[in-house]
Design a protein around this motif. Structure first.
Motif, PDB file in Angstrom:
ATOM      1  N   PHE A 196      -6.946  28.952 -13.373  1.00 21.56           N
ATOM      2  CA  PHE A 196      -7.721  29.797 -12.460  1.00 21.56           C
ATOM      3  C   PHE A 196      -8.389  28.955 -11.361  1.00 21.56           C
ATOM      4  CE2 PHE A 196      -8.316  32.921 -16.166  1.00 21.56           C
ATOM      5  CZ  PHE A 196      -7.245  33.707 -15.737  1.00 21.56           C
ATOM      6  N   GLY A 197      -7.735  27.897 -10.967  1.00 24.01           N
ATOM      7  CA  GLY A 197      -8.277  27.026  -9.929  1.00 24.01           C
ATOM      8  C   GLY A 197      -7.154  26.353  -9.159  1.00 24.01           C
ATOM      9  N   PRO A 198      -7.464  25.297  -8.412  1.00 22.04           N
ATOM     10  CA  PRO A 198      -6.444  24.622  -7.603  1.00 22.04           C
ATOM     11  C   PRO A 198      -5.402  23.937  -8.468  1.00 22.04           C
ATOM     12  CG  PRO A 198      -8.453  23.328  -7.661  1.00 22.04           C
ATOM     13  CD  PRO A 198      -8.776  24.650  -8.302  1.00 22.04           C
ATOM     14  N   LYS A 199      -4.202  23.815  -7.920  1.00 21.75           N
ATOM     15  CA  LYS A 199      -3.105  23.108  -8.583  1.00 21.75           C
ATOM     16  C   LYS A 199      -2.486  22.196  -7.533  1.00 21.75           C
ATOM     17  CE  LYS A 199      -2.727  27.303 -11.263  1.00 21.75           C
ATOM     18  NZ  LYS A 199      -3.918  27.899 -10.566  1.00 21.75           N
ATOM     19  N   LEU A 200      -3.240  21.157  -7.189  1.00 22.23           N
ATOM     20  CA  LEU A 200      -2.861  20.249  -6.116  1.00 22.23           C
ATOM     21  C   LEU A 200      -2.359  18.933  -6.685  1.00 22.23           C
ATOM     22  CD1 LEU A 200      -5.886  20.937  -3.756  1.00 22.23           C
ATOM     23  CD2 LEU A 200      -3.515  21.642  -3.367  1.00 22.23           C
ATOM     24  N   GLU A 201      -1.350  18.383  -6.030  1.00 20.55           N
ATOM     25  CA  GLU A 201      -0.743  17.131  -6.467  1.00 20.55           C
ATOM     26  C   GLU A 201      -0.724  16.149  -5.293  1.00 20.55           C
ATOM     27  OE1 GLU A 201       3.288  16.569  -8.750  1.00 20.55           O
ATOM     28  OE2 GLU A 201       3.690  16.545  -6.579  1.00 20.55           O
ATOM     29  N   LEU A 202      -1.185  14.941  -5.553  1.00 24.49           N
ATOM     30  CA  LEU A 202      -1.109  13.861  -4.577  1.00 24.49           C
ATOM     31  C   LEU A 202      -0.089  12.843  -5.051  1.00 24.49           C
ATOM     32  CD1 LEU A 202      -2.213  12.059  -2.192  1.00 24.49           C
ATOM     33  CD2 LEU A 202      -3.827  11.124  -3.875  1.00 24.49           C
ATOM     34  N   VAL A 203       0.922  12.605  -4.239  1.00 22.27           N
ATOM     35  CA  VAL A 203       1.853  11.507  -4.476  1.00 22.27           C
ATOM     36  C   VAL A 203       1.598  10.481  -3.378  1.00 22.27           C
ATOM     37  CG1 VAL A 203       4.250  10.767  -4.650  1.00 22.27           C
ATOM     38  CG2 VAL A 203       3.580  13.026  -5.512  1.00 22.27           C
ATOM     39  N   THR A 204       1.158   9.299  -3.763  1.00 20.75           N
ATOM     40  CA  THR A 204       0.772   8.292  -2.791  1.00 20.75           C
ATOM     41  C   THR A 204       1.569   7.017  -3.007  1.00 20.75           C
ATOM     42  OG1 THR A 204      -1.052   6.945  -1.944  1.00 20.75           O
ATOM     43  CG2 THR A 204      -1.167   7.593  -4.265  1.00 20.75           C
ATOM     44  N   GLU A 205       1.913   6.376  -1.906  1.00 15.82           N
ATOM     45  CA  GLU A 205       2.628   5.108  -1.978  1.00 15.82           C
ATOM     46  C   GLU A 205       2.015   4.123  -1.001  1.00 15.82           C
ATOM     47  OE1 GLU A 205       7.061   4.769  -2.488  1.00 15.82           O
ATOM     48  OE2 GLU A 205       6.918   3.883  -0.480  1.00 15.82           O
ATOM     49  N   LEU A 206       1.583   2.984  -1.506  1.00 20.59           N
ATOM     50  CA  LEU A 206       1.144   1.876  -0.666  1.00 20.59           C
ATOM     51  C   LEU A 206       2.281   0.870  -0.613  1.00 20.59           C
ATOM     52  CD1 LEU A 206      -2.257   0.082  -0.577  1.00 20.59           C
ATOM     53  CD2 LEU A 206      -0.160  -1.247  -0.614  1.00 20.59           C
ATOM     54  N   SER A 207       2.646   0.453   0.603  1.00 11.76           N
ATOM     55  CA  SER A 207       3.753  -0.483   0.723  1.00 11.76           C
ATOM     56  C   SER A 207       3.466  -1.519   1.797  1.00 11.76           C
ATOM     57  CB  SER A 207       5.059   0.257   1.045  1.00 11.76           C
ATOM     58  OG  SER A 207       5.038   0.788   2.362  1.00 11.76           O
ATOM     59  N   THR A 208       4.109  -2.664   1.654  1.00 10.81           N
ATOM     60  CA  THR A 208       3.951  -3.748   2.614  1.00 10.81           C
ATOM     61  C   THR A 208       5.195  -4.616   2.583  1.00 10.81           C
ATOM     62  OG1 THR A 208       2.493  -5.575   3.307  1.00 10.81           O
ATOM     63  CG2 THR A 208       2.813  -5.269   0.938  1.00 10.81           C
ATOM     64  N   LEU A 209       5.402  -5.356   3.645  1.00 11.38           N
ATOM     65  CA  LEU A 209       6.512  -6.297   3.710  1.00 11.38           C
ATOM     66  C   LEU A 209       6.020  -7.693   3.378  1.00 11.38           C
ATOM     67  CD1 LEU A 209       8.320  -5.121   6.983  1.00 11.38           C
ATOM     68  CD2 LEU A 209       8.966  -4.642   4.606  1.00 11.38           C
ATOM     69  N   PRO A 210       6.815  -8.490   2.695  1.00 11.08           N
ATOM     70  CA  PRO A 210       6.406  -9.862   2.407  1.00 11.08           C
ATOM     71  C   PRO A 210       6.043 -10.609   3.690  1.00 11.08           C
ATOM     72  CG  PRO A 210       8.339  -9.293   1.100  1.00 11.08           C
ATOM     73  CD  PRO A 210       8.112  -8.156   2.052  1.00 11.08           C
ATOM     74  N   GLY A 211       4.895 -11.297   3.654  1.00 11.44           N
ATOM     75  CA  GLY A 211       4.465 -12.094   4.788  1.00 11.44           C
ATOM     76  C   GLY A 211       3.839 -11.321   5.925  1.00 11.44           C
ATOM     77  N   SER A 212       3.601 -10.014   5.747  1.00 15.82           N
ATOM     78  CA  SER A 212       3.090  -9.176   6.833  1.00 15.82           C
ATOM     79  C   SER A 212       1.566  -9.162   6.853  1.00 15.82           C
ATOM     80  CB  SER A 212       3.613  -7.747   6.660  1.00 15.82           C
ATOM     81  OG  SER A 212       3.025  -6.889   7.614  1.00 15.82           O
ATOM     82  N   ASP A 213       1.010  -8.893   8.058  1.00 14.38           N
ATOM     83  CA  ASP A 213      -0.429  -8.686   8.217  1.00 14.38           C
ATOM     84  C   ASP A 213      -0.773  -7.197   8.223  1.00 14.38           C
ATOM     85  OD1 ASP A 213      -1.752 -11.124   8.215  1.00 14.38           O
ATOM     86  OD2 ASP A 213      -1.222 -11.556  10.290  1.00 14.38           O
TER      87      ASP A 213
END
Length: 421
Positions: free
Chosen positions: A207-224
């Motif tokens: 009887f409330g929200p049914k929210l889903e967060l799919v999150t991805e943090l990504s980076t390249l080797p040697g990157s700023d």
């Protein structure tokens, strides 16, 4: 969904024997499940490096996991993504928030009076009139949402009987104090071998929200730089309101007397009368000031033809900075939070791209700033984050931002946009 493949080196074979959940994903990425609530699966220890996977790298990189112990941080999981230049610490236990980012001795983060990485079990969101969220607030980036964000206070909702009623909203919602149900590491097999940490966080209630967060943090080797990509989905069968604020916080050494915000803005307005006193100086900072009362400014960014905008915080000398870039069609609003109080009380500023402003949801709804998701609908958000070291790098980013504004000045409002509720 995932299939095993033959590992191509003895080192990788040894890693597979120790860590049986490491396998190749459908896109060819190495894939490791660190925890999964569906199966009660959890890797008690984890570390993978370019050497483990027999991947050449100009700078050695690694991804590792550890669990904190003692005090209110007992059982908190941290994941460290070290791309060889940046070291990014993610907190799956706290909604995949980001604790800090290090570039050598240069740190993105702040010194909160809250010293431990507090487990959500020790956070009572309803304490002190709905301000309990602050009991765990010390991260560089924390998401506010998803059902609601912003100031605590009363709002209306529809009950399970279909009647209109009132509810007390707590500060900045629940998602930042909700442990991730699934945490994965993925490393692209193809050069440049993007490093990815993915999490799934649910905010759902009968009887409330049914929210889903799919999150991805990504980076390249040697990157700023690194990237945050989020997908928010309504898993319910009815339309659902949602709000999302990326509360990104900076303290010393970047924040100091003479530091400034660099942004291309259509308009800036004070959130209240206290902020109105300093609105003409919204972009510049004082040093630590005992007794300072926070000032909050509400901005509408300008963007380029692809709807991209950026904001940067630079130090007084102009030789160190950090920037955020995003699409204004995804996140149309920017809040600048100034809290230049004494260091012991939390000397910090926040640059906060969002779907709205941090007023109570009741006010945001009145102003048309509370979006809805249809049943099954997904909204995508992306935030690109970069460190700029050296005067040339800072100036180059400042010039890119200046091009967004062209010759158009920022309209500064001197009165708050809405009356006090």
């Amino acid at each position: 969904m995932y299939t095993s493949v033959r590992l191509l080196s003895l080192a990788a074979l040894m890693l597979s024997a120790i860590s049986p959940q490491l396998r190749a994903a459908d896109d060819g990425a190495w894939h490791y499940v660190l925890s999964d609530a569906r199966t009660s699966e959890r890797a008690e220890s984890f570390r993978v490096t370019n050497e483990n996977l027999d991947l050449a790298a100009d700078l050695p990189w690694s991804i590792s996991r550890r669990v904190l112990h003692g005090g209110k941080q007992e059982g908190v999981e941290l994941i460290l993504i070290d791309n060889g230049r940046l070291a990014i610490t993610v907190i799956p236990t706290r909604g995949m928030n980001i604790l800090e980012v290090l570039r050598g001795s240069f740190r993105l983060g702040w010194q909160s009076p809250v010293k431990e990485v507090v487990h959500p079990a020790f956070v009572d969101l309803e304490s002190r009139g709905g301000l309990g969220w602050l009991d765990g607030f010390n991260e560089w980036m924390v998401r506010c949402g998803l059902e609601y964000a912003g100031h605590p206070g009363r709002d209306v909702f529809t009950t399970n009987t279909g009647e209109r009623s009132e509810m007390d909203l707590t500060l900045h919602g629940k998602i930042g104090n909700t442990p991730a149900s699934l945490v994965e590491v993925l490393i692209d097999r193809r050069p440049p071998h993007r490093l990815r940490v993915r999490g799934v966080v649910h905010e759902r209630q009968f009887f409330g929200p049914k929210l889903e967060l799919v999150t991805e943090l990504s980076t390249l080797p040697g990157s700023d730089s690194f990237r945050i990509e989020d997908a928010v989905t309504n898993r319910g069968g009815m339309p659902q309101e949602f709000q999302l604020i990326y509360h990104v916080n900076y303290g010393a050494p970047l924040l100091e007397a003479g530091a400034k915000v660099v942004a291309a803005l259509e308009s800036v307005a004070p959130m209240n009368e206290q902020a109105a006193k300093g609105v003409d100086d919204y972009a510049t900072y004082a040093g630590p000031t005992p007794g300072f009362v926070e000032q909050v400014y509400l901005a509408r960014p300008r963007a380029d033809a692809e709807h991209r905008t950026s904001v940067m915080l630079q130090n007084a000398a102009g030789d160190r900075a950090a920037s955020l870039s995003w699409n204004v069609e995804e996140l149309p609003y920017l809040t600048i939070w100034k809290n230049t109080a004494d260091r012991a009380d939390g000397y910090v500023t926040g640059l906060e791209p969002a779907t709205g402003f941090p007023f109570n949801r009741r006010i945001e709804r009145q102003q048309g700033r509370v979006p809805k998701l249809a049943a099954g609908q997904t909204r995508h958000f992306r935030l690109d984050c970069s460190v700029h070291l050296g005067s040339e790098a800072v100036q180059s980013m400042a010039e890119r931002i200046a091009k967004l504004a062209g010759e158009k000045p920022t309209k500064i409002e001197h009165t708050p946009p809405v009356a006090k509720p």
